[in-house]
Design a protein around this motif. Structure first.
Motif, PDB file in Angstrom:
ATOM      1  N   ASP A   1       3.726  14.224 -13.868  1.00  0.00           N
ATOM      2  CA  ASP A   1       2.790  14.925 -14.759  1.00  0.00           C
ATOM      3  C   ASP A   1       2.923  16.433 -14.606  1.00  0.00           C
ATOM      4  OD1 ASP A   1       1.835  12.549 -15.753  1.00  0.00           O
ATOM      5  OD2 ASP A   1       0.095  12.484 -14.390  1.00  0.00           O
TER       6      ASP A   1
ATOM      7  N   SER B   1       0.829  -1.207   0.000  1.00  0.00           N
ATOM      8  CA  SER B   1       0.000   0.000   0.000  1.00  0.00           C
ATOM      9  C   SER B   1       0.864   1.258   0.000  1.00  0.00           C
ATOM     10  CB  SER B   1      -0.948   0.002   1.200  1.00  0.00           C
ATOM     11  OG  SER B   1      -0.221   0.127   2.399  1.00  0.00           O
ATOM     12  N   GLU B   2       1.985   1.219   0.723  1.00  0.00           N
ATOM     13  CA  GLU B   2       2.887   2.375   0.716  1.00  0.00           C
ATOM     14  C   GLU B   2       3.504   2.574  -0.663  1.00  0.00           C
ATOM     15  OE1 GLU B   2       5.645   1.536   3.825  1.00  0.00           O
ATOM     16  OE2 GLU B   2       4.350   2.351   5.395  1.00  0.00           O
TER      17      GLU B   2
ATOM     18  N   GLU C   1       3.991   5.565  -5.688  1.00  0.00           N
ATOM     19  CA  GLU C   1       3.894   5.587  -7.146  1.00  0.00           C
ATOM     20  C   GLU C   1       2.876   6.613  -7.611  1.00  0.00           C
ATOM     21  OE1 GLU C   1       3.062   1.583  -8.282  1.00  0.00           O
ATOM     22  OE2 GLU C   1       5.168   0.975  -8.161  1.00  0.00           O
ATOM     23  N   ALA C   2       1.750   6.741  -6.890  1.00  0.00           N
ATOM     24  CA  ALA C   2       0.737   7.731  -7.254  1.00  0.00           C
ATOM     25  C   ALA C   2       1.295   9.145  -7.100  1.00  0.00           C
ATOM     26  CB  ALA C   2      -0.509   7.547  -6.392  1.00  0.00           C
ATOM     27  N   ARG C   3       2.015   9.396  -5.986  1.00  0.00           N
ATOM     28  CA  ARG C   3       2.628  10.720  -5.804  1.00  0.00           C
ATOM     29  C   ARG C   3       3.670  10.997  -6.871  1.00  0.00           C
ATOM     30  NH1 ARG C   3       4.962  11.262  -0.157  1.00  0.00           N
ATOM     31  NH2 ARG C   3       4.422   9.100   0.148  1.00  0.00           N
ATOM     32  N   TRP C   4       4.469   9.974  -7.212  1.00  0.00           N
ATOM     33  CA  TRP C   4       5.494  10.144  -8.238  1.00  0.00           C
ATOM     34  C   TRP C   4       4.857  10.451  -9.592  1.00  0.00           C
ATOM     35  CZ3 TRP C   4       6.542   7.454 -12.747  1.00  0.00           C
ATOM     36  CH2 TRP C   4       7.750   7.796 -13.367  1.00  0.00           C
ATOM     37  N   ALA C   5       3.778   9.739  -9.938  1.00  0.00           N
ATOM     38  CA  ALA C   5       3.110   9.983 -11.219  1.00  0.00           C
ATOM     39  C   ALA C   5       2.523  11.396 -11.261  1.00  0.00           C
ATOM     40  CB  ALA C   5       2.020   8.943 -11.447  1.00  0.00           C
ATOM     41  N   ALA C   6       1.935  11.840 -10.158  1.00  0.00           N
ATOM     42  CA  ALA C   6       1.373  13.195 -10.126  1.00  0.00           C
ATOM     43  C   ALA C   6       2.479  14.237 -10.263  1.00  0.00           C
ATOM     44  CB  ALA C   6       0.608  13.411  -8.821  1.00  0.00           C
ATOM     45  N   GLU C   7       3.607  14.036  -9.573  1.00  0.00           N
ATOM     46  CA  GLU C   7       4.718  14.988  -9.671  1.00  0.00           C
ATOM     47  C   GLU C   7       5.316  14.965 -11.081  1.00  0.00           C
ATOM     48  OE1 GLU C   7       7.357  17.910  -8.288  1.00  0.00           O
ATOM     49  OE2 GLU C   7       5.469  17.163  -7.499  1.00  0.00           O
TER      50      GLU C   7
ATOM     51  N   LYS D   1       2.171   1.750  -3.551  1.00  0.00           N
ATOM     52  CA  LYS D   1       1.132   2.304  -4.431  1.00  0.00           C
ATOM     53  C   LYS D   1       0.964   3.800  -4.180  1.00  0.00           C
ATOM     54  CE  LYS D   1      -1.485  -1.929  -5.093  1.00  0.00           C
ATOM     55  NZ  LYS D   1      -2.722  -2.657  -4.810  1.00  0.00           N
ATOM     56  N   GLU D   2       1.009   4.187  -2.915  1.00  0.00           N
ATOM     57  CA  GLU D   2       0.874   5.608  -2.577  1.00  0.00           C
ATOM     58  C   GLU D   2       2.057   6.411  -3.136  1.00  0.00           C
ATOM     59  OE1 GLU D   2       1.221   8.242   1.438  1.00  0.00           O
ATOM     60  OE2 GLU D   2       0.042   6.399   1.566  1.00  0.00           O
TER      61      GLU D   2
END
Length: 130
Positions: free
Chosen positions: A71, A57-58, A63-69, A60-61
């Protein structure tokens, strides 16, 4: 998690000594140790599975922050199209300056290095004799 005080162990030992005859006590202790080991193994496996779930879960979190940054950075700094290898070669033939090889320039030498003359054969043979 399970707290067993020394007084509780002493009480448990005296009850086991009264209930279990002394000749069967080693076998009973061996069986008790076996089941305690099994319980610890199950607890260890449960803890490892729980840790894996938390780690996933950490990740995934993160990776989501990395993808947003990523973008956000890509929106702020759009990429420029790079010239293909053939286009670079054509630009060099046409005499147009390119960025390729800009880091390959010869270093600028400020002062000439001092080179000492090599020792002669006479100096070497004289040094060998005592």
């Amino acid at each position: 998690m399970f707290d067993v005080a020394p007084s509780e162990l002493l009480l448990l030992g005296t009850v086991a000594l009264i209930v279990i005859p002394p000749k069967d006590l080693p076998k009973a202790m061996r069986v008790a140790g076996y089941w305690v080991g099994k319980a610890r193994g199950v607890a260890r496996q449960f803890r490892a599975g729980f840790d894996d779930i938390i780690r996933d879960s950490e990740l995934k979190e993160i990776e989501a922050r990395w993808a947003a940054e990523n973008d956000r950075i890509m929106r702020e700094h759009p990429s420029t199209p790079m010239l293909a290898h053939e286009e670079l070669a054509e630009a060099n033939v046409a005499g147009e300056p390119t960025d390729e090889g800009a880091g390959d320039a010869k270093p600028l030498m400020v002062a000439k290095p001092k080179v000492a003359p090599a020792p002669t054969a006479e100096a070497q043979s004289g040094a060998e004799q005592p």
